[in-house]
Design a protein around this motif. Structure first.
Motif, PDB file in Angstrom:
ATOM      1  N   PRO A 121       0.932  -1.149   0.007  1.00 42.38           N
ATOM      2  CA  PRO A 121       0.039   0.025   0.086  1.00 42.38           C
ATOM      3  C   PRO A 121       0.996   1.314   0.004  1.00 42.38           C
ATOM      4  CG  PRO A 121      -0.476  -1.478   1.910  1.00 42.38           C
ATOM      5  CD  PRO A 121       0.746  -2.148   1.170  1.00 42.38           C
ATOM      6  N   SER A 122       0.394   2.328  -0.600  1.00 38.06           N
ATOM      7  CA  SER A 122       1.112   3.749  -0.400  1.00 38.06           C
ATOM      8  C   SER A 122       0.146   4.649  -1.168  1.00 38.06           C
ATOM      9  CB  SER A 122       2.348   3.590  -1.280  1.00 38.06           C
ATOM     10  OG  SER A 122       2.198   3.451  -2.755  1.00 38.06           O
ATOM     11  N   HIS A 123       0.336   6.183  -1.055  1.00 37.83           N
ATOM     12  CA  HIS A 123      -0.048   7.230  -2.025  1.00 37.83           C
ATOM     13  C   HIS A 123       1.027   7.404  -3.083  1.00 37.83           C
ATOM     14  CE1 HIS A 123      -3.489   7.543   0.720  1.00 37.83           C
ATOM     15  NE2 HIS A 123      -2.811   7.259   1.732  1.00 37.83           N
ATOM     16  N   TRP A 124       0.630   7.626  -4.279  1.00 39.97           N
ATOM     17  CA  TRP A 124       1.489   7.914  -5.051  1.00 39.97           C
ATOM     18  C   TRP A 124       2.217   9.400  -5.071  1.00 39.97           C
ATOM     19  CZ3 TRP A 124      -3.222   6.875  -8.491  1.00 39.97           C
ATOM     20  CH2 TRP A 124      -3.862   8.129  -8.835  1.00 39.97           C
ATOM     21  N   GLN A 125       1.361  10.343  -4.225  1.00 47.39           N
ATOM     22  CA  GLN A 125       1.815  11.723  -3.979  1.00 47.39           C
ATOM     23  C   GLN A 125       3.239  11.537  -3.156  1.00 47.39           C
ATOM     24  OE1 GLN A 125      -1.293  10.866  -3.935  1.00 47.39           O
ATOM     25  NE2 GLN A 125      -2.382  12.567  -5.089  1.00 47.39           N
ATOM     26  N   LEU A 126       3.086  10.827  -2.334  1.00 44.56           N
ATOM     27  CA  LEU A 126       4.117  10.472  -1.468  1.00 44.56           C
ATOM     28  C   LEU A 126       5.367   9.841  -1.851  1.00 44.56           C
ATOM     29  CD1 LEU A 126       2.416   9.955   1.901  1.00 44.56           C
ATOM     30  CD2 LEU A 126       3.197  12.242   0.961  1.00 44.56           C
ATOM     31  N   HIS A 127       5.420   9.326  -3.384  1.00 44.73           N
ATOM     32  CA  HIS A 127       6.539   8.874  -4.036  1.00 44.73           C
ATOM     33  C   HIS A 127       6.894   9.448  -5.056  1.00 44.73           C
ATOM     34  CE1 HIS A 127       6.718   5.185  -1.428  1.00 44.73           C
ATOM     35  NE2 HIS A 127       5.429   5.615  -1.067  1.00 44.73           N
ATOM     36  N   GLY A 128       6.616  10.973  -5.024  1.00 43.05           N
ATOM     37  CA  GLY A 128       7.136  11.710  -6.134  1.00 43.05           C
ATOM     38  C   GLY A 128       6.223  11.753  -7.451  1.00 43.05           C
ATOM     39  N   HIS A 129       5.038  11.323  -7.366  1.00 47.83           N
ATOM     40  CA  HIS A 129       4.104  11.407  -8.489  1.00 47.83           C
ATOM     41  C   HIS A 129       2.984  12.559  -8.182  1.00 47.83           C
ATOM     42  CE1 HIS A 129       6.251   8.013 -10.251  1.00 47.83           C
ATOM     43  NE2 HIS A 129       5.793   7.588  -9.096  1.00 47.83           N
ATOM     44  N   GLY A 130       3.078  13.849  -8.702  1.00 57.49           N
ATOM     45  CA  GLY A 130       2.048  14.666  -8.034  1.00 57.49           C
ATOM     46  C   GLY A 130       2.300  15.303  -6.708  1.00 57.49           C
ATOM     47  N   ALA A 131       1.487  16.038  -6.125  1.00 56.40           N
ATOM     48  CA  ALA A 131       1.756  16.351  -4.609  1.00 56.40           C
ATOM     49  C   ALA A 131       0.700  16.479  -3.893  1.00 56.40           C
ATOM     50  CB  ALA A 131       2.239  18.042  -4.997  1.00 56.40           C
ATOM     51  N   PRO A 132       0.765  16.083  -2.656  1.00 64.11           N
ATOM     52  CA  PRO A 132      -0.490  16.374  -1.741  1.00 64.11           C
ATOM     53  C   PRO A 132      -0.913  17.640  -1.900  1.00 64.11           C
ATOM     54  CG  PRO A 132       1.466  15.774  -0.414  1.00 64.11           C
ATOM     55  CD  PRO A 132       1.954  15.989  -1.943  1.00 64.11           C
ATOM     56  N   ALA A 133      -2.122  17.731  -1.449  1.00 61.72           N
ATOM     57  CA  ALA A 133      -2.977  18.842  -1.325  1.00 61.72           C
ATOM     58  C   ALA A 133      -3.994  18.787   0.053  1.00 61.72           C
ATOM     59  CB  ALA A 133      -3.735  19.245  -2.556  1.00 61.72           C
ATOM     60  N   TYR A 134      -4.045  19.910   0.586  1.00 62.40           N
ATOM     61  CA  TYR A 134      -4.952  19.941   1.854  1.00 62.40           C
ATOM     62  C   TYR A 134      -6.039  20.915   1.505  1.00 62.40           C
ATOM     63  CZ  TYR A 134      -7.068  21.010   6.327  1.00 62.40           C
ATOM     64  OH  TYR A 134      -7.905  21.206   7.391  1.00 62.40           O
ATOM     65  N   THR A 135      -7.362  20.327   1.950  1.00 61.83           N
ATOM     66  CA  THR A 135      -8.532  21.432   2.239  1.00 61.83           C
ATOM     67  C   THR A 135      -9.142  20.837   3.321  1.00 61.83           C
ATOM     68  OG1 THR A 135     -10.040  20.360   0.585  1.00 61.83           O
ATOM     69  CG2 THR A 135      -8.576  22.197  -0.121  1.00 61.83           C
ATOM     70  N   ASN A 136      -9.828  21.781   4.173  1.00 59.75           N
ATOM     71  CA  ASN A 136     -10.936  21.242   5.170  1.00 59.75           C
ATOM     72  C   ASN A 136     -12.361  21.202   4.726  1.00 59.75           C
ATOM     73  OD1 ASN A 136     -12.285  21.140   7.561  1.00 59.75           O
ATOM     74  ND2 ASN A 136     -12.064  23.402   7.817  1.00 59.75           N
ATOM     75  N   VAL A 137     -12.690  22.190   4.177  1.00 61.09           N
ATOM     76  CA  VAL A 137     -14.304  22.192   3.577  1.00 61.09           C
ATOM     77  C   VAL A 137     -14.202  22.246   2.229  1.00 61.09           C
ATOM     78  CG1 VAL A 137     -16.192  23.382   3.787  1.00 61.09           C
ATOM     79  CG2 VAL A 137     -14.925  23.266   5.755  1.00 61.09           C
ATOM     80  N   VAL A 138     -13.474  23.154   1.382  1.00 60.31           N
ATOM     81  CA  VAL A 138     -13.644  23.619   0.139  1.00 60.31           C
ATOM     82  C   VAL A 138     -13.236  22.304  -0.774  1.00 60.31           C
ATOM     83  CG1 VAL A 138     -11.512  24.653  -0.118  1.00 60.31           C
ATOM     84  CG2 VAL A 138     -13.450  25.212  -1.837  1.00 60.31           C
ATOM     85  N   TYR A 139     -13.985  21.973  -1.917  1.00 60.75           N
ATOM     86  CA  TYR A 139     -13.644  21.077  -2.806  1.00 60.75           C
ATOM     87  C   TYR A 139     -12.566  21.627  -3.559  1.00 60.75           C
ATOM     88  CZ  TYR A 139     -17.794  18.330  -1.685  1.00 60.75           C
ATOM     89  OH  TYR A 139     -18.725  17.211  -1.277  1.00 60.75           O
ATOM     90  N   PRO A 140     -11.296  20.780  -4.175  1.00 62.68           N
ATOM     91  CA  PRO A 140     -10.393  21.473  -4.800  1.00 62.68           C
ATOM     92  C   PRO A 140     -10.472  21.483  -6.223  1.00 62.68           C
ATOM     93  CG  PRO A 140      -9.737  19.370  -4.120  1.00 62.68           C
ATOM     94  CD  PRO A 140     -10.875  19.513  -3.503  1.00 62.68           C
ATOM     95  N   PHE A 141     -12.054  21.399  -6.575  1.00 62.17           N
ATOM     96  CA  PHE A 141     -12.411  21.313  -7.968  1.00 62.17           C
ATOM     97  C   PHE A 141     -13.861  21.977  -7.999  1.00 62.17           C
ATOM     98  CE2 PHE A 141     -13.140  17.105  -6.055  1.00 62.17           C
ATOM     99  CZ  PHE A 141     -14.365  17.077  -5.877  1.00 62.17           C
ATOM    100  N   PRO A 142     -14.245  22.395  -9.133  1.00 64.82           N
ATOM    101  CA  PRO A 142     -15.674  23.062  -9.171  1.00 64.82           C
ATOM    102  C   PRO A 142     -16.884  22.061  -8.672  1.00 64.82           C
ATOM    103  CG  PRO A 142     -14.362  23.527 -11.342  1.00 64.82           C
ATOM    104  CD  PRO A 142     -13.712  22.196 -10.696  1.00 64.82           C
ATOM    105  N   VAL A 143     -17.657  22.679  -7.915  1.00 63.34           N
ATOM    106  CA  VAL A 143     -18.814  22.019  -7.474  1.00 63.34           C
ATOM    107  C   VAL A 143     -19.916  22.074  -8.548  1.00 63.34           C
ATOM    108  CG1 VAL A 143     -20.656  21.817  -5.547  1.00 63.34           C
ATOM    109  CG2 VAL A 143     -18.271  23.017  -5.017  1.00 63.34           C
ATOM    110  N   ASP A 144     -19.898  20.716  -9.190  1.00 58.68           N
ATOM    111  CA  ASP A 144     -20.447  20.554 -10.366  1.00 58.68           C
ATOM    112  C   ASP A 144     -20.727  19.054 -10.485  1.00 58.68           C
ATOM    113  OD1 ASP A 144     -21.823  20.990 -12.881  1.00 58.68           O
ATOM    114  OD2 ASP A 144     -19.890  20.815 -14.150  1.00 58.68           O
ATOM    115  N   PRO A 145     -21.462  18.595  -9.594  1.00 59.99           N
ATOM    116  CA  PRO A 145     -21.686  17.139  -9.524  1.00 59.99           C
ATOM    117  C   PRO A 145     -22.498  16.366 -10.720  1.00 59.99           C
ATOM    118  CG  PRO A 145     -23.101  18.256  -7.891  1.00 59.99           C
ATOM    119  CD  PRO A 145     -22.241  19.112  -8.450  1.00 59.99           C
TER     120      PRO A 145
END
Length: 979
Positions: free
Chosen positions: A70-94
């Motif tokens: 098991p792993s997360h790819w962002q923690l192995h050099g592929h992309g980067a982690p991102a933190y938000t508490n409430v806001v979606y990091p993409f448009p709210v367009d379900p």
């Protein structure tokens, strides 16, 4: 124009395709193959509709990289982690997701063992974020969502002798991402175990354990339902149950019930013609009756924490060893409950809770908090298109975890508003597992919940709720229903940075009102990601440190543990607050009061010790007879006659409760609880009040300077400037009144009422000083200043009165506020600097750790030693920290034994740093703090409290520091040489 195509399942409301019905995890003897390890991996920037054939067994992946699973790819050099508490990091367009959708292709070759049986098999993924599609030997098995839920696929018909190839495509974003906005790092990949398990014919398809306890007669009832075999038999040899038919209720007993305090488990075996399974069974009954949440007939008092899964190097890919460390730390700090915020944990964690004893609120993998920012428009909780996904998530939660006796509440999810889909989830739980009540905080009327739950209400509101007199709504029927329910604080006391304050006041309310059944501090651990600088400096990243355009900063660092699992001051305070045994020594009465606050167990097996200390040095100790007290009982235990302290100094009695024998979670001697009382005031007292002041001293011209030098005892002052130059020949900076502190996270109050904002608006971070006068006043030398910020018509008059007595330089600081101060003070004290060589610190006062006026319960009176560096608490965002409270005296010493002694009259708060407050205020991370060549001392009379306003109530009135009359008295002298 070419239309951009993406896989249809990415924006499908359906939770999966091809997945098997959810089932429990159990320890069966069917062959199993662990598929964890190094997989082949490639990263794609988007989610293509086609696969380029990577799923084929003959595909050439030699150019791919290796990635641990098991792993997360962002923690192995592929992309980067991102933190938000409430806001979606993409448009709210379900249910739509961005075209820029990082996708990870994974391949794993494995050899099927030669003795692997033919027939059915299940391929199990315990956690994949957020959506994945799977192929075995080139044939698609299906797709699944629900990142922290297990998914299984039928695989037996595709297995081959020898080499097999498993291919998995994982997408960062999918429609399911709208249901997983859980105040955590957005991290992707296969982060839990992957297992292939044979499904023997006439084996155990699924198992459901129903084990209840009758607290009136002490017997149990056991029924084990087995899917897949009508011939299954159940045995619990310890209870005399042997080869009993499954699916039938069996009266057993007497039995010892399971509780978090005494987690009694019975080994059981389920035998079907094709498979045997081992189970661990705990007998207990959970109910809401008489307006209270009860287990085995007794009300619970939850002393809990919220726990995200986290490791600073591996994210949510947490090992069993780390899980065990968490449970042991919880137990050793008197925590008795955990809410699995905001998703079911790895199943190993629940095994550990069963074994070691924790009450568990098992929360479904659900949160739609980002819809709150758009007025809850389009919230999936009330959209029928999402109903299947909601029901799928709760079915997978209950289906996997129902056999754990530690689980006493099912939680539908977190911060998802309200609506028909949540009601449907609650109805599903009641139909399929009526043995546990339902929790959900987001429905304020609790119309479909069995407990009333809230987040972060202030103390006065909790008090009203305890009286069942909370604020009415527009529906009298809803009010009556809600007021008939038990109350649980699913989140309170936000443990972000320094703090949280107010814990003891909450606990007092829990004790006063039976309706208040405790709660869960937010939260267990800071989610910092470990980083290292080229010079080796280690630090922990938070939101924004990876270049995120949308993030919530260090709000992800709000735990009782630092990211490396070092207990923070808040955890020590919480341990003291929730002690299972209350200890109140009363030397005047010759007794110590003992109260058992456990819900189920008595005090047998505990050891009661006492120790008398003079200025922190033990001079007598012993063991008292520990009474056997049942839950809720109390008694007074006689104390022996206390000897006089040999030196006539200040003496304290400490009485403590310890484990008398090893427990699975702590060794014999582990301290559970303690209490203190003063035995004697002793000779230590006012600095400079033990006799008449000494002579002022003689003034002598100082060559090359204006004015003259004035010697007062061991001190030398410059009469031209009023500056203190040295003490005992040691160059020191002049003490100056300081009102400012580097604001804490709770001062800043990202989701509460900020006190930092009015502090800065008032200019308390930029106070200026104006000299009014300086000169002799009889035997004293007095400096008078006026302090005020630019642009303000309020200020503070300060008098520094220097005298000498008994080999000490004495300072009496007398200050009085004038004008209308618009806010409380951050602190009142003096700051000064001393040489950087004075890196050793010893003190007699409260310790050993950090303490502030509303977070001081864990600090006991004693003699302690540290270093200046060791006094710091390395909160992820630098802020006020490290204060040692009620210090009688402190010595800062160099390696050669020389140093400075500071005495209080009677006490002061001490903090010492290798940088000043401005640097602490400006830094974003601890590794940015660079020693500036001096040690900066803060000798404080008082601090404003800490509170919990980073996400909760602010400082209680009793702990606010108003501007008024303030007097601080200190003594300075050269430190006596070390022996």
């Amino acid at each position: 124009m070419t239309e951009t195509r993406k896989p249809a399942y990415l924006e499908d409301f359906a939770p999966s395709s091809g997945a098997r019905a959810p089932r429990a995890r159990f320890d069966g003897d069917a062959p199993a193959l662990d598929l964890n390890g190094t997989w082949r991996f490639r990263m794609l920037p988007g989610a293509p509709a086609g696969t380029d054939g990577f799923e084929r067994p003959d595909y050439d992946d030699s150019g791919w990289e290796g990635l641990p699973v098991p792993s997360h790819w962002q923690l192995h050099g592929h992309g980067a982690p991102a933190y938000t508490n409430v806001v979606y990091p993409f448009p709210v367009d379900p249910p739509h997701v961005p075209d820029e959708n990082p996708t990870g292709d994974h391949r794993r070759e494995f050899d099927l063992p030669e003795d692997w049986p033919e027939g059915a098999a299940a391929l199990r993924f315990d956690g994949v974020d957020s959506c994945f599609r799977v192929w075995l030997n080139g044939t698609e098995l299906g797709f699944s969502t629900g990142s922290r839920l297990a998914a299984e696929f039928d695989a037996g018909h595709l297995l081959r002798p020898g080499r097999n190839v498993l291919a998995v495509r994982v997408h960062q974003w999918s429609a399911a991402s709208y249901l997983e906005d859980q105040d955590m790092w957005w991290l992707s990949g296969i982060f839990r175990d992957v297992t292939l398990t044979a499904l023997p014919e006439r084996g155990i398809g699924d198992v459901a354990v129903h084990a209840s306890y009758d607290h009136e007669d002490g017997t149990g009832t056991l029924r084990v339902d087995v899917a897949g075999s009508a011939e299954a038999l159940v045995s619990v040899p310890e209870l005399g149950l042997v080869d009993a038919p499954a699916g039938v209720e069996h009266a057993v007993g007497p039995v010892e019930p399971w509780t978090a305090e005494e987690p009694r488990l019975y080994d059981a075996v389920v035998a079907a013609p094709g498979e045997r399974a081992r189970l661990r069974v705990g007998f207990r009954t959970v109910e809401v009756s008489g307006g209270l949440l009860r287990v085995n007939g007794r009300p619970l008092l939850l002393r809990g924490v919220n726990r995200h899964e986290w490791h600073p190097d591996h994210g949510r890919a947490v090992s069993r060893e780390t899980m065990r460390e968490d449970v042991l730390l919880m137990k050793r700090h008197n925590v008795n409950a955990v809410r699995t915020s905001h998703y079911p944990p790895h199943p190993d964690f629940l095994d550990l809770c069963d074994e070691l004893g924790l009450w568990v609120v098992d929360e479904c993998d659900l949160e739609t908090h980002g819809f709150e920012l758009v007025g809850w428009r389009g919230n999936p909780s009330d959209d029928p298109r999402w109903r299947e996904a909601y029901l799928d998530r709760i079915a997978r939660t209950v289906g996997r975890d129902r056999n754990h006796p530690s689980v006493v509440l099912w939680s539908l999810g977190n911060e998802s508003g309200t609506g028909r889909n949540l009601e449907a989830m609650a109805a599903w739980v009641r139909e399929h597992d009526p043995s546990r009540p339902v929790h959900y905080e987001g429905d304020r009327d609790s119309s479909y919940a069995d407990v009333y739950s809230r987040m972060y209400p202030p103390h006065d509101e909790v008090d009203a709720i305890g009286r069942r007199e909370e604020e009415a709504t527009d529906d009298p029927g809803a009010d009556a229903h809600r007021r008939g329910l038990p109350f649980v604080l699913c989140e309170y006391a936000h443990a972000m940075g320094a703090g949280p304050g107010g814990l003891e006041e909450y606990q007092e309310l829990f004790t006063r009102h039976e309706r208040l059944q405790g709660g869960f501090v937010w939260e267990w651990i800071d989610h910092g990601i470990r980083r290292r600088e080229p010079d080796g400096a280690e630090w922990f990243a938070y939101g924004g440190d990876f270049g995120e355009t949308v993030h919530d900063g260090n709000f992800v660092a709000d735990g009782l543990l630092l990211p490396d699992r070092t207990p923070g001051p808040g955890l020590h305070a919480y341990k003291k607050t929730i002690e299972p045994v209350r200890v109140v020594p009363d030397p005047a009465a010759g007794t110590v009061g003992i109260a058992n606050t456990w819900d189920f167990r008595d005090t047998s097996g505990l050891v009661l010790r006492w120790r008398a200390e003079e200025e922190g040095v033990p001079f007598a100790e012993g063991v008292l007879d520990m009474p056997v007290l049942g839950p809720g009982a109390d008694a007074d235990v006689p104390l022996p006659g206390m000897p006089e302290p040999p030196g006539g100094g200040e003496a304290w009695l400490t009485v403590s409760v310890h484990l008398g024998a090893d427990q699975p979670w702590a060794p014999a001697g582990h301290e559970l609880a303690w209490g203190q009382a003063r035995l004697a005031t002793g000779r230590h007292g006012a600095a400079g009040t033990a006799g008449a002041p000494g002579p002022v001293g003689t003034a002598a011209p100082a060559a090359g300077t204006e004015g003259a030098l004035l010697r007062l005892g061991p001190g030398v002052l410059d009469t031209g400037t009023g500056a203190l130059l040295s003490v005992g020949g040691l160059p020191v900076g002049t003490p100056a009144v300081d009102l400012w502190r580097a604001p804490t996270d709770n001062d800043q109050a990202r989701h509460g009422v900020s006190v930092e904002v009015p502090w800065r608006a008032a200019g308390l971070d930029r106070i200026t000083s104006r000299r009014l006068s300086a000169g002799r006043d009889g035997d004293a030398y007095v400096v008078r200043d006026r302090l005020a910020p630019a642009g303000a018509d309020f200020g503070m008059l300060v008098a520094y009165r220097w005298t000498a007595e008994g080999g000490r330089l004495l300072l009496d600081v007398d200050a009085e506020a004038e004008g209308e101060w618009p806010c409380p003070l951050p602190r009142f004290g003096v700051r000064m600097d001393v040489p950087s060589s004075l890196g050793g610190v010893e003190w007699f006062g409260r310790g050993p750790g950090e303490a502030y006026r509303d977070v001081d319960q864990a600090a006991r009176v004693g003699r302690f030693a540290s270093s200046v560096d060791g006094l710091q608490t390395p909160y992820l965002r630098p802020q006020e920290n490290g204060n040692r409270a009620d210090v009688r005296w402190a010595v800062l010493r160099a390696e050669d034994g020389t140093g400075l002694r500071i005495d209080g009259d009677p006490v002061f708060g001490l903090s010492a740093r290798r940088w000043d407050t401005a640097a602490l205020d400006a830094a974003r991370h601890p590794h940015e703090l660079v020693p500036d060549g001096r040690i900066h001392l803060h000798l404080d009379l008082e601090h404003h409290g800490i509170g919990s306003a980073s996400c909760g109530p602010g400082v209680l009135p009793a702990h606010r520091l108003a501007a008024g009359r303030h007097r601080l008295r200190l003594g300075f002298s050269p430190a006596a040489p070390t022996p």
